[in-house]
Write a protein that holds these residues in place. Sequence first.
Motif, PDB file in Angstrom:
ATOM      1  N   PRO A   6    -136.823  12.273 -39.358  1.00  0.00           N
ATOM      2  CA  PRO A   6    -135.816  11.455 -39.780  1.00  0.00           C
ATOM      3  C   PRO A   6    -134.355  11.832 -40.145  1.00  0.00           C
ATOM      4  O   PRO A   6    -133.467  11.415 -39.515  1.00  0.00           O
ATOM      5  CB  PRO A   6    -136.399  10.661 -41.054  1.00  0.00           C
ATOM      6  N   GLY A   7    -134.107  12.864 -40.781  1.00  0.00           N
ATOM      7  CA  GLY A   7    -133.014  13.389 -40.764  1.00  0.00           C
ATOM      8  C   GLY A   7    -132.281  14.094 -39.818  1.00  0.00           C
ATOM      9  O   GLY A   7    -130.769  13.808 -39.512  1.00  0.00           O
ATOM     10  N   GLN A   8    -133.082  14.612 -38.970  1.00  0.00           N
ATOM     11  CA  GLN A   8    -132.396  15.189 -37.737  1.00  0.00           C
ATOM     12  C   GLN A   8    -132.195  14.153 -36.704  1.00  0.00           C
ATOM     13  O   GLN A   8    -131.315  13.930 -36.142  1.00  0.00           O
ATOM     14  CB  GLN A   8    -133.643  16.034 -36.855  1.00  0.00           C
ATOM     15  N   LEU A   9    -132.915  13.124 -36.567  1.00  0.00           N
ATOM     16  CA  LEU A   9    -132.773  11.866 -35.921  1.00  0.00           C
ATOM     17  C   LEU A   9    -131.387  11.165 -36.228  1.00  0.00           C
ATOM     18  O   LEU A   9    -130.290  10.923 -35.581  1.00  0.00           O
ATOM     19  CB  LEU A   9    -133.719  10.813 -35.872  1.00  0.00           C
ATOM     20  N   ARG A  10    -130.979  10.966 -37.802  1.00  0.00           N
ATOM     21  CA  ARG A  10    -129.786  10.398 -38.090  1.00  0.00           C
ATOM     22  C   ARG A  10    -128.661  11.266 -37.689  1.00  0.00           C
ATOM     23  O   ARG A  10    -127.609  10.786 -37.025  1.00  0.00           O
ATOM     24  CB  ARG A  10    -129.810  10.461 -39.683  1.00  0.00           C
ATOM     25  N   ALA A  11    -128.751  12.696 -37.626  1.00  0.00           N
ATOM     26  CA  ALA A  11    -127.700  13.429 -37.210  1.00  0.00           C
ATOM     27  C   ALA A  11    -127.330  13.426 -35.835  1.00  0.00           C
ATOM     28  O   ALA A  11    -126.432  13.542 -35.248  1.00  0.00           O
ATOM     29  CB  ALA A  11    -128.077  14.846 -37.565  1.00  0.00           C
ATOM     30  N   HIS A  18    -137.323   9.095 -30.853  1.00  0.00           N
ATOM     31  CA  HIS A  18    -138.058   8.410 -32.262  1.00  0.00           C
ATOM     32  C   HIS A  18    -138.069   9.428 -33.236  1.00  0.00           C
ATOM     33  O   HIS A  18    -138.292  10.860 -32.939  1.00  0.00           O
ATOM     34  CB  HIS A  18    -139.356   8.020 -31.789  1.00  0.00           C
ATOM     35  N   ALA A  19    -138.027   9.115 -34.417  1.00  0.00           N
ATOM     36  CA  ALA A  19    -138.377   9.994 -35.384  1.00  0.00           C
ATOM     37  C   ALA A  19    -139.972  10.468 -35.867  1.00  0.00           C
ATOM     38  O   ALA A  19    -140.775   9.508 -35.378  1.00  0.00           O
ATOM     39  CB  ALA A  19    -137.630   9.449 -36.877  1.00  0.00           C
ATOM     40  N   ARG A  74    -127.862  10.842 -33.782  1.00  0.00           N
ATOM     41  CA  ARG A  74    -127.197   9.440 -33.437  1.00  0.00           C
ATOM     42  C   ARG A  74    -125.561   9.800 -33.696  1.00  0.00           C
ATOM     43  O   ARG A  74    -125.030   9.315 -33.239  1.00  0.00           O
ATOM     44  CB  ARG A  74    -127.800   8.325 -34.218  1.00  0.00           C
ATOM     45  N   GLU A  75    -125.339  10.552 -34.758  1.00  0.00           N
ATOM     46  CA  GLU A  75    -123.959  10.676 -35.043  1.00  0.00           C
ATOM     47  C   GLU A  75    -123.338  11.600 -34.037  1.00  0.00           C
ATOM     48  O   GLU A  75    -122.149  11.625 -33.788  1.00  0.00           O
ATOM     49  CB  GLU A  75    -123.996  11.367 -36.651  1.00  0.00           C
ATOM     50  N   LEU A 106    -121.974  16.903 -41.220  1.00  0.00           N
ATOM     51  CA  LEU A 106    -123.435  16.419 -41.286  1.00  0.00           C
ATOM     52  C   LEU A 106    -124.262  17.224 -42.154  1.00  0.00           C
ATOM     53  O   LEU A 106    -124.058  18.409 -41.958  1.00  0.00           O
ATOM     54  CB  LEU A 106    -123.921  16.172 -39.659  1.00  0.00           C
ATOM     55  N   LEU A 112    -128.506  18.645 -43.209  1.00  0.00           N
ATOM     56  CA  LEU A 112    -129.843  18.440 -43.079  1.00  0.00           C
ATOM     57  C   LEU A 112    -130.620  18.978 -44.402  1.00  0.00           C
ATOM     58  O   LEU A 112    -130.153  19.964 -44.898  1.00  0.00           O
ATOM     59  CB  LEU A 112    -130.487  19.050 -41.871  1.00  0.00           C
TER      60      LEU A 112
END
Length: 671
Positions: free
Chosen positions: A146-151, A2-3, A153-154, A304, A306
């Motif tokens: 949130p930014g770390q979480l997006r990365a 979770h973010a 998932r990638e 990617l 951050l």
Amino acid sequence: MHAKPPQSACTRQLIAVPDSPGTRRRVSGWIRDLAARSSVAWLGAGVPSGVPAIAPAQAAHWLGREYDALVFEAGADFHPDALAIAAGLLRGGGVLLLIAAQAASGPFARRLQRFLTEPAVHWLGSGSALPAPLPVRPEKRPRLSPGQLRAFREMLPLPGHPGPLSLVLTAPRGRGKSTLLGVVLRQWRAEGVKDVRVTARSPASIGSLLRALDPDSGTDGRGPVPDAGVYTAPGTLLTGDLRPRVLVVDEAAALPVHVLLALAARAPRTVFSTTTAGFEGSGRGFRLRFLQALRRRGHPLQELGLREPVRWAAGDPLEEWINRLFLLDAEVPVLPAGLEASAMMAGRRMHWVSGERLAGDEAGLAAVVGLLSDAHYRTRPSDLRRWLDDPALSVGLLRGPGRVLVGVVLLLEEPGLEPELARSVWAGERRPAGRFLPAVLAAHGALRAASRSALRIVRIAVHPRLQRRGIGRRMLRAAERHGRRRGFALLGASFGADAGLLGFWEASGYPPLRVGFRREGVSGLHAAVVLRPLQPAAATEITRLRAMVARDWPAWRAGPLRTLERDVAVSVRRSLPPPATSDPAADREEVRAFARRKRPFEPALPALRRWLQGRPDVLRTVSAEDRVLLEAAVMRLEEWPRLCACSGESGRAGVIRALRRALRAALGDDG
């Protein structure tokens, strides 16, 4: 997974105190008290007992660690790179305390003094209490922003990707790259992906990654770095049989480009992570060299990034102050829309200014730094100080409509060498600072040319939107006129040699004069030197020297330059004139200088080879061991591991000593 909001809403404090014996005693007591319960260090010469010390010149070795409080001596022996690095080591809520002594004179010192008067810097008088840091400790099991979480998932599907793929993760310092990598690796392990390796310049530089990978290690960042069994040194990866399923390279831009390219070939799936801050010479330069080289090889890439900080609050005043002081965020100037290069350059001329004058124009200075940083692999705060302070440096500016900067060239004056000094350079006994081009000429035996003054092109950059339009060549012509007006005899440059760059310089009238025998640590390329004479007498001397280089090139190419890229070797060989004839007396002098003085092996090698070939009886006068070594090193041009085995020595230096002894025996009374 979770973010969460960024880890710390805490900004960091930038404190300054005037230097005095009383202040130092007070600061020493303050930092010693903090050391008992906090992570602290002192950067400078006056380190009090019981406080961890960071030598400013070695500050880069501490990248990857985090501190609650740092003391930095900002005096006459000021280290710009170390200050920028120190700011990146300080976690949210921490204190950076500057002991501000009288700085050295010059434009950069005045710039620093001006920045020290800004509101971001809190000055404390002798009666004021020194502040305690209020650091936010890393969470034992970090949650992702949130930014770390997006990365995250990638990155997660990478091990199962059906073909080769490289993920490239870039961010300014403090954005949680290493922590993100550790969390990703932990998740891969949980999903059964075991064959993953991490490499970096040193294990200490990936402490945050290892702590996130092994959160049960029991350390909050102040203790030893945990050993999670995944780190492998770059050299071990490249020389062993290990070929992991996934390879993670952290702080990638700290490694030479040729090492990164070799690492990319060691695993089908790779992650290259690096910081974009200019003080590490990474970011834009990393993209310029390494990523372009990967793309040319057809290697699939996914980038990617951050943006938001997690180690300190967004809008942190210390980060903003450091970025502006050193122009770390300087960008390429924005060009007017719809203008072609021909229209933009019509009637435009280069303007030459000193660093001192450039220092008085903040917008102009930012444009210069932005253009140079975009075009070169490594730009550091210490470069900015040198550009501003060095009186021997001239800055050429080419501006378009609206005074927008479209090109810049930096020229450094290099005085010629006195005859005795030139002979000492040739003999390998002296390496005078600030005279690179004359010293290169002296090292190759062109002692008369080495006595002439030279201008060296330290950097040259053209706006990326206007490249390949003849602007760079136009700037070189302007530099030549500038040099002739000021009475210089030579104009040249040194750079990491690739075929494209060599082609540009040769087409501009600068054929390669020599290629260095070892690869540069940063670019991973051999350094090429190009030179153009500005006076007729110098032209004659350089023509003679290039013929000597052509004569010696086959021995160098077969020996110390055997691994030179083929397209570079072809470009150099094609540019050389007909070879000079050998001179037995000059060859004998080279042999004596190598045997009895400190003449380096590689420059002397062709002469050693010709001398032994012309006197086959010489090898019968030396011991069997010396004969084996001389034949291997000089006649067969064996590589260093084989020469170590022949001589019984453990390294290059021992082999060189053995070769000198053997040649002294071969010379006998001749010399």
